[in-house]
Each structure stands twice: as structure tokens, then as C-alpha cells.
Design a protein around this motif. Structure first.
Motif, mmCIF file in Angstrom:
data_model
loop_
_atom_site.group_PDB
_atom_site.id
_atom_site.type_symbol
_atom_site.label_atom_id
_atom_site.label_comp_id
_atom_site.label_asym_id
_atom_site.label_seq_id
_atom_site.Cartn_x
_atom_site.Cartn_y
_atom_site.Cartn_z
ATOM 1 N N GLN A 53 18.723 111.016 -73.083
ATOM 2 C CA GLN A 53 17.844 109.871 -72.845
ATOM 3 C C GLN A 53 18.470 108.580 -73.376
ATOM 4 O O GLN A 53 18.415 107.527 -72.738
ATOM 5 N N ILE A 54 19.086 108.664 -74.548
ATOM 6 C CA ILE A 54 19.735 107.489 -75.134
ATOM 7 C C ILE A 54 20.883 107.007 -74.250
ATOM 8 O O ILE A 54 21.041 105.805 -74.000
ATOM 9 N N ILE A 55 21.669 107.946 -73.763
ATOM 10 C CA ILE A 55 22.785 107.594 -72.879
ATOM 11 C C ILE A 55 22.270 106.948 -71.593
ATOM 12 O O ILE A 55 22.818 105.951 -71.108
ATOM 13 N N ALA A 56 21.197 107.490 -71.048
ATOM 14 C CA ALA A 56 20.625 106.943 -69.803
ATOM 15 C C ALA A 56 20.082 105.534 -70.005
ATOM 16 O O ALA A 56 20.160 104.689 -69.100
ATOM 17 N N ASP A 57 19.531 105.254 -71.184
ATOM 18 C CA ASP A 57 18.942 103.939 -71.457
ATOM 19 C C ASP A 57 19.974 102.878 -71.833
ATOM 20 O O ASP A 57 19.680 101.677 -71.776
ATOM 21 N N PHE A 58 21.164 103.303 -72.214
ATOM 22 C CA PHE A 58 22.158 102.374 -72.752
ATOM 23 C C PHE A 58 22.754 101.495 -71.654
ATOM 24 O O PHE A 58 23.102 101.972 -70.576
ATOM 25 N N LYS A 59 22.901 100.213 -71.949
ATOM 26 C CA LYS A 59 23.520 99.263 -71.011
ATOM 27 C C LYS A 59 24.764 98.684 -71.677
ATOM 28 O O LYS A 59 24.669 97.763 -72.505
ATOM 29 N N PRO A 60 25.932 99.179 -71.319
ATOM 30 C CA PRO A 60 27.162 98.739 -71.997
ATOM 31 C C PRO A 60 27.546 97.310 -71.622
ATOM 32 O O PRO A 60 27.253 96.846 -70.520
ATOM 33 N N GLY A 77 40.209 90.608 -83.267
ATOM 34 C CA GLY A 77 39.692 91.307 -84.440
ATOM 35 C C GLY A 77 38.733 92.389 -83.988
ATOM 36 O O GLY A 77 39.134 93.336 -83.313
ATOM 37 N N TYR A 78 37.449 92.223 -84.323
ATOM 38 C CA TYR A 78 36.461 93.235 -83.989
ATOM 39 C C TYR A 78 35.321 92.614 -83.190
ATOM 40 O O TYR A 78 34.944 91.458 -83.395
ATOM 41 N N ALA A 79 34.776 93.393 -82.294
ATOM 42 C CA ALA A 79 33.619 92.944 -81.518
ATOM 43 C C ALA A 79 32.377 92.925 -82.401
ATOM 44 O O ALA A 79 32.273 93.694 -83.372
ATOM 45 N N PRO A 80 31.424 92.054 -82.092
ATOM 46 C CA PRO A 80 30.134 92.138 -82.793
ATOM 47 C C PRO A 80 29.529 93.528 -82.618
ATOM 48 O O PRO A 80 29.561 94.096 -81.523
ATOM 49 N N LEU A 81 29.016 94.070 -83.704
ATOM 50 C CA LEU A 81 28.372 95.382 -83.668
ATOM 51 C C LEU A 81 26.911 95.221 -83.282
ATOM 52 O O LEU A 81 26.167 94.465 -83.927
ATOM 53 N N GLU A 82 26.501 95.931 -82.241
ATOM 54 C CA GLU A 82 25.083 96.016 -81.888
ATOM 55 C C GLU A 82 24.669 97.483 -81.956
ATOM 56 O O GLU A 82 25.009 98.283 -81.081
ATOM 57 N N ASN A 83 23.985 97.818 -83.021
ATOM 58 C CA ASN A 83 23.485 99.185 -83.136
ATOM 59 C C ASN A 83 22.462 99.450 -82.045
ATOM 60 O O ASN A 83 21.568 98.637 -81.804
ATOM 61 N N ASP A 84 22.606 100.582 -81.384
ATOM 62 C CA ASP A 84 21.658 100.968 -80.348
ATOM 63 C C ASP A 84 20.300 101.245 -80.995
ATOM 64 O O ASP A 84 20.199 101.992 -81.982
ATOM 65 N N ARG A 85 19.247 100.615 -80.450
ATOM 66 C CA ARG A 85 17.927 100.737 -81.069
ATOM 67 C C ARG A 85 17.435 102.179 -81.096
ATOM 68 O O ARG A 85 16.784 102.617 -82.052
ATOM 69 N N ASN A 86 17.723 102.939 -80.060
ATOM 70 C CA ASN A 86 17.319 104.347 -80.038
ATOM 71 C C ASN A 86 18.088 105.157 -81.075
ATOM 72 O O ASN A 86 17.527 106.059 -81.710
ATOM 73 N N MET A 87 19.362 104.838 -81.257
ATOM 74 C CA MET A 87 20.152 105.522 -82.281
ATOM 75 C C MET A 87 19.673 105.143 -83.684
ATOM 76 O O MET A 87 19.697 105.970 -84.605
ATOM 77 N N MET A 88 19.261 103.890 -83.862
ATOM 78 C CA MET A 88 18.685 103.488 -85.147
ATOM 79 C C MET A 88 17.461 104.332 -85.481
ATOM 80 O O MET A 88 17.278 104.768 -86.627
ATOM 81 N N GLU A 89 16.638 104.577 -84.487
ATOM 82 C CA GLU A 89 15.447 105.393 -84.701
ATOM 83 C C GLU A 89 15.821 106.834 -85.044
ATOM 84 O O GLU A 89 15.172 107.477 -85.881
ATOM 85 N N VAL A 90 16.884 107.335 -84.431
ATOM 86 C CA VAL A 90 17.367 108.673 -84.777
ATOM 87 C C VAL A 90 17.759 108.734 -86.248
ATOM 88 O O VAL A 90 17.449 109.709 -86.952
ATOM 89 N N SER A 91 18.443 107.697 -86.733
ATOM 90 C CA SER A 91 18.852 107.700 -88.142
ATOM 91 C C SER A 91 17.633 107.693 -89.064
ATOM 92 O O SER A 91 17.630 108.351 -90.111
#
Length: 442
Positions: A402-409, A303-317
Motif C-alpha cells: 500500500q505504501i509503495i502504491a501511494d508513493f509519488k517519486p 551534495g545531498y537531496a532534501p530528505l522527505e520522510n514518507d508519511r506512511n513510513m513515519m506512521e510505521v515507525s
């Protein structure tokens, strides 16, 4: 922001007309022919070159600013749900946009139109990919199984399907705004496994010789009761949900039901929790078949993977909403919702955020859901998305980098993620009866 607001406002009527058109033409996943055509023609009219996948609905279109930087993907979902009791449901199919996806597409069109206005693209760097994506609502599982068997699709969700076809190659980050009752963002949502369950009995005359039959419907109801008895064994933190439906429970009242077809999901907060709960459910469902003497086929489908919104992207929103509406409230929380979305698939390999715009009213997926405020849901939503894009891609894309650099996939690549997902698929009969014995495969 004033330039962005004016660019969107110039296309206000186009945006609102799109919301109404798509509302009136609801179509379920991989069947969104009219909706996809409408969006395609609208994008082409705006001067976009679109990239269409073979044999399915949806498309992408990419704008290159001509200045180096990341590629940001913005999505809008094409499909509807099925709710025949909704007053405005399609009278034949029961389809209706009580999911709000019509507003998503209208807002995406507003973003596309504004980006074509003179000088607007100059505010950004990198590339901007816009995508009208099919099949987010994970329904009509039997139909999608048929598409997969025919080699038309590999994955039931449109985003994973686009990912597998390379349509998102080169994308660094993504966001998509869903319609709700208010502007907000939360930590994420649960993932799921989809299930087809087929109880296989033996028909007989229901009045004259029921002892000659094996009642698949009784086995199915026993299976659902056995699963219900497991609910207290699930930890609250895992957010497990199991909600089966019977799609075919027999052919006629005076015959013992021979085959009964069910669909369900097993939802959970993590892959581990989903797998453990699914194993318990399969054991209960199979035990019920054994108790009645029927067989059972269980088809487990990624089905679908659990969604984890990136915390830095949340702040952007949040920051983007403050730019657009400095005097209005915006809710940011770390709560995890118990619905599922294939944005979760993308969150496994890139930073994403899946916030909510206001404008909807009623119960999502219910028969009282409407877009009550299309300006908030579509026009203002387009402005908000452009503001998010501005924060990410202005100043040489410093924030995005910066967001891309901080992200851990969770997975090193799309290929690695899809390879894992493929291991979740199982099928086949779960019981072999032979010489008075039964061999069970869970």
C-alpha cells in the motif's frame, strides 16, 4: 514481538561489543577500512553472503524469505566525523563517532543476527537487504574530489555511490535509524550542495613589498563577509544555511597569501531554494575576488537531496515503537531538520523513513557526545527495526504494498535522479582578466 525480542536478546553481547569496537576505531568516509572489515566478518560469521563494491568500503547482504513480496532495504552508516577536541578522538586523525554511527552499525548487526535465528524469517515475506554504507558525513571534500578524479567514485555520498553502481537495484523501500537522545521521527531535513572555493592571488613579501601581491586571504574574508550580508535575504521557510571554513589560509606569516582554500555547503529545504541561494553565494564570493584583484575557482559538487520522510513510513515507525514499548512516549512531528543526509537521495525515488533512536547524550558532532545508553541505542533499536520490518512484510506485505502504491517519486528512476544531480556540478575560474577588463562568470 516476543520472538523478535528474544532473538535480539540472544545476541545482546555481540551487539554491545560491536558498538564498542566501532567507537574505538573511528574512520571517515571512504576510509572505513577496519570498520567495514569488522562488519563484513561479522556478517559472514552469521552465514551471510555479502556483495562488496569495487575499490570502496561497505557492502550489502540480502535475505530472500522465499515468499513473494517487496524488497526492503535497511542501512547502517560506517563513517565517523572529525572532532579533535573530543576526549576519545583518534589522536592522529581527530576522527570520532560523535555522530552515533557506531550505534547504527551495531544495531544493524543485531538485526542481521536476529534474522538468522530459527523461525524469525518465517514472519516476513519478500526480500530484506541489509547494507553497511560508507561516507554519509559530507566532509574532506578535497579528498573525495581526488577519488572522483581518479575514477574511484562518482558521488561523494555513499548511498548515491551505491545507487549508481546498481547495488540497490530492485529495492522498493528503505529505512535507517539514526542515534539521538530519544525515539522520534520528523518530516525530513534539508539538502545541500558542497563547495570547494579557491581564492587565487599573488605572493609577495608581506613587510617589504606587499603592494606587489594580491592577498587571497583578504579576498576570502571579504567573500565570507559578503555572504554574511546576504543572510537576511533568505526566507525562513527555505531553511538556508551557509557555513564556510578555511582549510588553508596561507603558508607563512611573512608572505602575502597566494592561495586560500575553503569548503562549505549551501543547504536548503528544496532543490530550487538551494540553487537560488547558491547563485547568490557565488556572486558574493566572486565579487570579493574582483574587489581585491584576485581570481576565484568555485567547484560546486552535488551534495545531498532534501530528505522527505514518507508519511506512511513515519506512521510505521510510530506503530513499531508502540509494539516494542507501549508505555513509552514517541515523538512524531512534521518538522524539517537543518542537517543533511544522503537518505534524501533515496527519498527522491522510493518511500523511506529516517527516524531516531534514543541512547545518545551531548551535542551531535560535538566534543561531549557519547552513547550513554548502548542498550537503547543498539539492542532496543534492533528490535524496533525488526518491528518496522514486521509491520511492512507480514500479511503478504499488505502494508508495504500500500505504501509503495501511494508513493509519488520526484524522479521516475535512479538513473533519472542521478542524471539531474550531475547537472548541479560546475567548476572553473570565475574571472578572466584581460587588457584592463574583467569578464565574470557566475
Amino acid at each position: 514481538m516476543q520472538d523478535i525480542i528474544q532473538a535480539v536478546e540472544k545476541h545482546r553481547e555481540r551487539i554491545l561489543a560491536a558498538e564498542r569496537f566501532i567507537w574505538k576505531h573511528p574512520e571517515t568516509g571512504y576510509k572505513e577500512v577496519e570498520t567495514s572489515r569488522f562488519m563484513e566478518e561479522s556478517f559472514i560469521e552469521l552465514g551471510y553472503e555479502i556483495v562488496k563494491p569495487e575499490n570502496i568500503t561497505g557492502f550489502t547482504a540480502t535475505l530472500d524469505t522465499g515468499r513473494p513480496g517487496p524488497t526492503v532495504l535497511i542501512l547502517g552508516e560506517l563513517d565517523s566525523i572529525i572532532c579533535p577536541t573530543h576526549p576519545e578522538a583518534d589522536p592522529v586523525t581527530g576522527a570520532v563517532h560523535s555522530c552515533g554511527h557506531n550505534a547504527q552499525c551495531a544495531a544493524l548487526l543485531g538485526v542481521a543476527a536476529a534474522l538468522k535465528e530459527p523461525g524469525i524469517l518465517d514472519k516476513y515475506c519478500g526480500k530484506i537487504m541489509l547494507c553497511a554504507v560508507p561516507a554519509e558525513e559530507l566532509l574532506e571534500i578535497g579528498y573525495r574530489r581526488k577519488l572522483k578524479e581518479e575514477g574511484i567514485i562518482r558521488y561523494f555520498g555513499g548511498k548515491s555511490e551505491f545507487l549508481s553502481r546498481g547495488l540497490f537495484d530492485g529495492v522498493d523501500m528503505a529505512f535507517m535509524v539514526h542515534t539521538s537522545s530519544s525515539y522520534a521521527v520528523r518530516g525530513g531535513s534539508v539538502g545541500c550542495i558542497a563547495k570547494n572555493i579557491i581564492y587565487k592571488g599573488r605572493a609577495a613579501h608581506a613587510g617589504g613589498s606587499p603592494w606587489d601581491g594580491k592577498n587571497a586571504l583578504y579576498a576570502a574574508t571579504c567573500g565570507m563577509n559578503a555572504c554574511n550580508a546576504l543572510r537576511e535575504t533568505f526566507r525562513e521557510a527555505d531553511l538556508i544555511r551557509f557555513h564556510p571554513i578555511i582549510t588553508n589560509g596561507g603558508e607563512m606569516v611573512n608572505a602575502i597569501p597566494e592561495d586560500v582554500y575553503m569548503e562549505s555547503y549551501v543547504r536548503g529545504r528544496t532543490f530550487k531554494a538551494i540553487a537560488e541561494a547558491n547563485s547568490k553565494m557565488n556572486r558574493a564570493l566572486t565579487g570579493a575576488a574582483l574587489s581585491i584583484g584576485t581570481n576565484i575557482e568555485i567547484i560546486d559538487i552535488p551534495g545531498y537531496a532534501p530528505l522527505e520522510n514518507d508519511r506512511n513510513m513515519m506512521e510505521v515507525s510510530r506503530e513499531a515503537y508502540a509494539l516494542l514499548c507501549p508505555d513509552k512516549e514517541f515523538s512524531l512531528s512534521n518538522a524539517v531538520g537543518t542537517g543533511s543526509t544522503d537518505m534524501g537521495d533515496l527519498s527522491c525515488i522510493m518511500p523511506v523513513v529516517h527516524p531516531y533512536a534514543g541512547g545518545g547524550r551531548g551535542t551531535g558532532h560535538g566534543n561531549d557526545y557519547y552513547i550513554a545508553d548502548p542498550v537503547a541505542a543498539c539492542v532496543d533499536c534492533a528490535k524496533w527495526q525488526l518491528a518496522m520490518l514486521l509491520i511492512l512484510l507480514r500479511d503478504d506485505a499488505a502494508r508495504a504494498k500500500q505504501i509503495i502504491a501511494d508513493f509519488k517519486p520526484k524522479f521516475e528512476s535512479a538513473a533519472a535522479y542521478l542524471a539531474y544531480v550531475d547537472t548541479l556540478a560546475t567548476d572553473g575560474n570565475r574571472i578572466e582578466y584581460k587588457d584592463g577588463e574583467a569578464v565574470v562568470r557566475l
